[in-house]
Design a protein around this motif. Structure first.
Motif, mmCIF file in Angstrom:
data_model
loop_
_atom_site.group_PDB
_atom_site.id
_atom_site.type_symbol
_atom_site.label_atom_id
_atom_site.label_comp_id
_atom_site.label_asym_id
_atom_site.label_seq_id
_atom_site.Cartn_x
_atom_site.Cartn_y
_atom_site.Cartn_z
ATOM 1 N N THR A 29 -42.521 13.781 -13.604
ATOM 2 C CA THR A 29 -43.586 13.494 -14.575
ATOM 3 C C THR A 29 -43.873 12.000 -14.626
ATOM 4 O O THR A 29 -45.033 11.580 -14.585
ATOM 5 C CB THR A 29 -43.187 14.000 -15.983
ATOM 6 N N THR A 30 -42.824 11.197 -14.714
ATOM 7 C CA THR A 30 -42.974 9.739 -14.775
ATOM 8 C C THR A 30 -43.673 9.202 -13.533
ATOM 9 O O THR A 30 -44.591 8.382 -13.628
ATOM 10 C CB THR A 30 -41.594 9.061 -14.943
ATOM 11 N N LYS A 31 -43.258 9.682 -12.373
ATOM 12 C CA LYS A 31 -43.803 9.189 -11.097
ATOM 13 C C LYS A 31 -45.295 9.514 -10.953
ATOM 14 O O LYS A 31 -46.072 8.687 -10.478
ATOM 15 C CB LYS A 31 -43.003 9.794 -9.945
ATOM 16 N N PHE A 32 -45.684 10.713 -11.342
ATOM 17 C CA PHE A 32 -47.056 11.160 -11.051
ATOM 18 C C PHE A 32 -48.002 11.174 -12.252
ATOM 19 O O PHE A 32 -49.177 11.500 -12.100
ATOM 20 C CB PHE A 32 -47.023 12.547 -10.392
ATOM 21 N N SER A 33 -47.536 10.792 -13.427
ATOM 22 C CA SER A 33 -48.383 10.881 -14.624
ATOM 23 C C SER A 33 -49.591 9.949 -14.575
ATOM 24 O O SER A 33 -50.613 10.234 -15.183
ATOM 25 C CB SER A 33 -47.563 10.618 -15.884
ATOM 26 N N LYS A 34 -49.501 8.858 -13.842
ATOM 27 C CA LYS A 34 -50.631 7.914 -13.774
ATOM 28 C C LYS A 34 -51.655 8.294 -12.700
ATOM 29 O O LYS A 34 -52.807 7.894 -12.773
ATOM 30 C CB LYS A 34 -50.111 6.498 -13.519
ATOM 31 N N THR A 35 -51.207 9.067 -11.706
ATOM 32 C CA THR A 35 -52.105 9.369 -10.583
ATOM 33 C C THR A 35 -52.697 10.780 -10.619
ATOM 34 O O THR A 35 -53.679 11.048 -9.939
ATOM 35 C CB THR A 35 -51.377 9.169 -9.235
ATOM 36 N N LEU A 36 -52.100 11.682 -11.389
ATOM 37 C CA LEU A 36 -52.601 13.066 -11.440
ATOM 38 C C LEU A 36 -53.092 13.416 -12.843
ATOM 39 O O LEU A 36 -52.570 12.917 -13.831
ATOM 40 C CB LEU A 36 -51.486 14.050 -11.065
ATOM 41 N N LYS A 37 -54.091 14.300 -12.886
ATOM 42 C CA LYS A 37 -54.583 14.786 -14.174
ATOM 43 C C LYS A 37 -53.453 15.543 -14.867
ATOM 44 O O LYS A 37 -52.718 16.285 -14.210
ATOM 45 C CB LYS A 37 -55.768 15.735 -13.959
ATOM 46 N N PRO A 38 -53.326 15.375 -16.183
ATOM 47 C CA PRO A 38 -52.220 16.022 -16.909
ATOM 48 C C PRO A 38 -52.107 17.531 -16.675
ATOM 49 O O PRO A 38 -51.011 18.042 -16.465
ATOM 50 C CB PRO A 38 -52.530 15.720 -18.381
ATOM 51 N N ASP A 39 -53.230 18.252 -16.704
ATOM 52 C CA ASP A 39 -53.157 19.705 -16.511
ATOM 53 C C ASP A 39 -52.731 20.067 -15.091
ATOM 54 O O ASP A 39 -51.979 21.014 -14.877
ATOM 55 C CB ASP A 39 -54.469 20.399 -16.896
ATOM 56 N N LEU A 40 -53.182 19.284 -14.121
ATOM 57 C CA LEU A 40 -52.797 19.522 -12.722
ATOM 58 C C LEU A 40 -51.298 19.269 -12.553
ATOM 59 O O LEU A 40 -50.582 20.090 -11.979
ATOM 60 C CB LEU A 40 -53.610 18.616 -11.782
ATOM 61 N N LEU A 41 -50.809 18.145 -13.063
ATOM 62 C CA LEU A 41 -49.385 17.810 -12.955
ATOM 63 C C LEU A 41 -48.526 18.873 -13.647
ATOM 64 O O LEU A 41 -47.519 19.319 -13.090
ATOM 65 C CB LEU A 41 -49.108 16.423 -13.560
ATOM 66 N N GLU A 42 -48.952 19.294 -14.816
ATOM 67 C CA GLU A 42 -48.216 20.316 -15.557
ATOM 68 C C GLU A 42 -48.129 21.621 -14.757
ATOM 69 O O GLU A 42 -47.059 22.234 -14.672
ATOM 70 C CB GLU A 42 -48.939 20.563 -16.883
ATOM 71 N N ASP A 43 -49.241 22.021 -14.142
ATOM 72 C CA ASP A 43 -49.252 23.259 -13.344
ATOM 73 C C ASP A 43 -48.394 23.128 -12.091
ATOM 74 O O ASP A 43 -47.702 24.068 -11.698
ATOM 75 C CB ASP A 43 -50.690 23.653 -12.972
ATOM 76 N N ILE A 44 -48.430 21.955 -11.457
ATOM 77 C CA ILE A 44 -47.595 21.726 -10.258
ATOM 78 C C ILE A 44 -46.118 21.802 -10.646
ATOM 79 O O ILE A 44 -45.323 22.465 -9.968
ATOM 80 C CB ILE A 44 -47.926 20.365 -9.597
ATOM 81 N N ILE A 45 -45.757 21.129 -11.739
ATOM 82 C CA ILE A 45 -44.360 21.150 -12.191
ATOM 83 C C ILE A 45 -43.931 22.579 -12.522
ATOM 84 O O ILE A 45 -42.846 23.013 -12.132
ATOM 85 C CB ILE A 45 -44.149 20.203 -13.393
ATOM 86 N N GLU A 46 -44.787 23.322 -13.187
ATOM 87 C CA GLU A 46 -44.478 24.709 -13.533
ATOM 88 C C GLU A 46 -44.251 25.534 -12.268
ATOM 89 O O GLU A 46 -43.298 26.307 -12.181
ATOM 90 C CB GLU A 46 -45.626 25.298 -14.362
ATOM 91 N N TYR A 47 -45.135 25.345 -11.280
ATOM 92 C CA TYR A 47 -45.000 26.054 -10.002
ATOM 93 C C TYR A 47 -43.670 25.705 -9.330
ATOM 94 O O TYR A 47 -42.945 26.583 -8.845
ATOM 95 C CB TYR A 47 -46.187 25.690 -9.082
ATOM 96 N N LEU A 48 -43.340 24.419 -9.300
ATOM 97 C CA LEU A 48 -42.113 23.967 -8.631
ATOM 98 C C LEU A 48 -40.849 24.412 -9.376
ATOM 99 O O LEU A 48 -39.825 24.669 -8.749
ATOM 100 C CB LEU A 48 -42.134 22.447 -8.451
ATOM 101 N N LYS A 49 -40.950 24.547 -10.689
ATOM 102 C CA LYS A 49 -39.809 25.058 -11.459
ATOM 103 C C LYS A 49 -39.585 26.535 -11.146
ATOM 104 O O LYS A 49 -38.453 26.964 -10.948
ATOM 105 C CB LYS A 49 -40.043 24.854 -12.959
ATOM 106 N N GLU A 50 -40.676 27.288 -11.079
ATOM 107 C CA GLU A 50 -40.570 28.720 -10.757
ATOM 108 C C GLU A 50 -40.009 28.920 -9.353
ATOM 109 O O GLU A 50 -39.250 29.857 -9.117
ATOM 110 C CB GLU A 50 -41.934 29.402 -10.889
ATOM 111 N N ALA A 51 -40.372 28.022 -8.449
ATOM 112 C CA ALA A 51 -39.888 28.118 -7.067
ATOM 113 C C ALA A 51 -38.507 27.471 -6.902
ATOM 114 O O ALA A 51 -37.981 27.387 -5.791
ATOM 115 C CB ALA A 51 -40.887 27.453 -6.120
#
Length: 149
Positions: A29-51
């Motif tokens: 979250t810290t690394k990508f919060s400035k470069t990615l839209k919050p909803d996109l980052l949240e969805d990516i993190i959710e996907y990676l947690k599930e995987a």
């Protein structure tokens, strides 16, 4: 909103970051919060947690095992290092509780190693003070000092 292509492209970037070295959710979250839209980052993190690419509980276990293999740390130092990585306090406390005996033995072994290394250059009281400052438990320190004598 964002496109599927954008999701895949950004997910690949995040995945490369994680695969290079195991990361916590907080680090990602810290690394990508400035470069990615919050909803996109949240969805990516959710996907990676599930995987299971991001799994903070597994991260705690592996990190503590690495510490036990390579370092002499107090239980308190381990806690602080994990908190600094952004691990939730509850996850750390759960792990510590479930592995209490193992961690106590590790702390005693660490104390013993430190006493062995330092006793040629320091008095036992100095070593005791050093260990207390490092966060070792007094009863473990006293137990190991008695073992040494």
């Amino acid at each position: 909103m964002y496109s599927i292509e954008e999701f895949d492209k950004e997910k690949t970037k995040v995945l490369k970051y994680i695969i290079y070295k195991r990361r916590t959710e907080h680090e990602v979250t810290t690394k990508f919060s400035k470069t990615l839209k919050p909803d996109l980052l949240e969805d990516i993190i959710e996907y990676l947690k599930e995987a299971k690419y991001i799994d903070d509980k597994e991260y705690v276990e592996k990190t503590v095992n690495n510490f036990k293999a390579l370092k002499n740390l107090s239980i308190r130092e381990i806690k602080y290092k994990l908190l600094a990585k952004g691990i939730k306090k509850d996850d750390i406390e759960d792990y510590m509780y479930e592995n209490k005996e193992i961690l106590e033995e590790y702390e005693k072994k660490s104390i013993s190693n430190i006493i062995y290394k330092k006793k040629t250059s320091m008095e036992i009281e100095e070593i005791k003070t050093y260990l207390l400052k490092k966060g070792y438990k007094l009863e473990n320190i006293n137990f190991e000092i008695e073992e040494e004598e």
